[in-house]
Design an enzyme around this catalytic site. Sequence first.
Site, mmCIF file in Angstrom:
data_model
loop_
_atom_site.group_PDB
_atom_site.id
_atom_site.type_symbol
_atom_site.label_atom_id
_atom_site.label_comp_id
_atom_site.label_asym_id
_atom_site.label_seq_id
_atom_site.Cartn_x
_atom_site.Cartn_y
_atom_site.Cartn_z
ATOM 1 N N ASP A 28 0.941 -1.210 0.064
ATOM 2 C CA ASP A 28 0.021 0.123 -0.012
ATOM 3 C C ASP A 28 0.713 1.169 0.024
ATOM 4 O O ASP A 28 1.349 1.461 0.976
ATOM 5 C CB ASP A 28 -0.865 -0.131 1.264
ATOM 6 C CG ASP A 28 -1.983 1.007 1.326
ATOM 7 O OD1 ASP A 28 -1.586 2.194 0.562
ATOM 8 O OD2 ASP A 28 -3.201 0.714 1.926
ATOM 9 N N GLU A 120 0.222 1.628 13.309
ATOM 10 C CA GLU A 120 -0.753 1.722 12.191
ATOM 11 C C GLU A 120 -2.038 0.737 12.639
ATOM 12 O O GLU A 120 -2.106 -0.329 12.522
ATOM 13 C CB GLU A 120 -0.042 0.954 11.174
ATOM 14 C CG GLU A 120 -0.897 1.332 9.669
ATOM 15 C CD GLU A 120 -1.861 0.241 9.240
ATOM 16 O OE1 GLU A 120 -3.037 0.419 9.897
ATOM 17 O OE2 GLU A 120 -1.680 -0.303 8.633
ATOM 18 N N GLU A 129 -11.583 -4.126 14.190
ATOM 19 C CA GLU A 129 -10.557 -4.660 14.990
ATOM 20 C C GLU A 129 -10.293 -4.110 16.332
ATOM 21 O O GLU A 129 -9.634 -4.507 17.246
ATOM 22 C CB GLU A 129 -9.338 -4.858 14.093
ATOM 23 C CG GLU A 129 -9.588 -5.740 12.945
ATOM 24 C CD GLU A 129 -8.362 -5.953 12.208
ATOM 25 O OE1 GLU A 129 -7.332 -5.282 12.227
ATOM 26 O OE2 GLU A 129 -8.326 -6.960 11.226
#
Length: 353
Positions: A28, A120, A129
């Site tokens: 990414d 992150e 999450e």
Amino acid sequence: MLQMEAMETSNYFESYEDLDIHKLMLRDKARNTAYKSSILSNRHDFKDKVVLDVGAGTGILSVFCAQAGARTVYAVEASNIYKIAEEIVKENKYENVIKVMHSKIEDIDLPEKVDIIVSEWMGFYLLHEAMLESVIIARDKFLKPDGLIFPESATLYSVPCSVPSMYDDWEDLDGVSMRHFGLKLRENASTRPITETVSPEAMLCDPEVVVWLDLREVTVDDVKTMEMRHVAVANKTGKYQGICLWFSCTFPSRLTEPVTLSTDPEEPPTHWKQTIVVLPSDIQVEKGTPIAYDLQLARSEENNRRYAIEVTMLHPDEVEHPEYCTCYLTKCILVRAMLDKYEKGDLSGITEK
């Protein structure tokens, strides 16, 4: 009203031992560039400082911090991917700087307070999450009072949208009507949101802020339940078929322009893509149509890694509109006309008795 659970992984940490997940994140470019730029452009803050990397994964963020001149980086990773992080640290010759620690952040003790936390932690629609709680715990346990957090703030947005992949694409597939298949797709999507790249053209309104989080002050209780009522106004004619969610994060900066990582459909695509709550049936809207809905994100009491997303569609005539609503309802047109008069100083017929 649509209600759905937004996470189904039974073992959170085992899931992060899947190399394909890390490959997706490491490829990414927008993600990596935002972190690298924000860290290396703030070398003055990292020079000779102590850094904590929460959920270090393969260790790439820890290496960025070492490259920026950090004295010590504690790279904490609970999954067995920590073994790869150890090899990455050796590969880049930072064994004397980066200390990889295999533990949950909640269970670890550090020998010192830290100057900076990097993490992150963001998931799909920002909160998927629930890793933000680990960052909050790390902040409260280990960060010095004047310490920095990378990123330091995050914003979640929502907007009504079209979802052709669940509707229009099945009207005519190579000359065959597949509407029944599309219907089944929408039935499956009724229990959980979908994640896919949404085109800017599919956005029907201007985005609205669901929540803004200051990571220096946010608490665990602040992110247990978030509720917002929106009255959006269609800025084009189209099919209202879902609610699109995305987020942006801003990194601290003292001497340079702040770096922002955004998953906005207008920005380059990321592995987070966008999250969509799909409506069971579509609604044709014209430019100026008001679209009212309640959006709630609530953390599950049974599994603290889960969030339930609930969207309640409301009748726009039955809810209060923003002061400067641009929709085509008569009451909003009249209010706008009155406010325009006030702004222009033309109070005739309003203040005279």
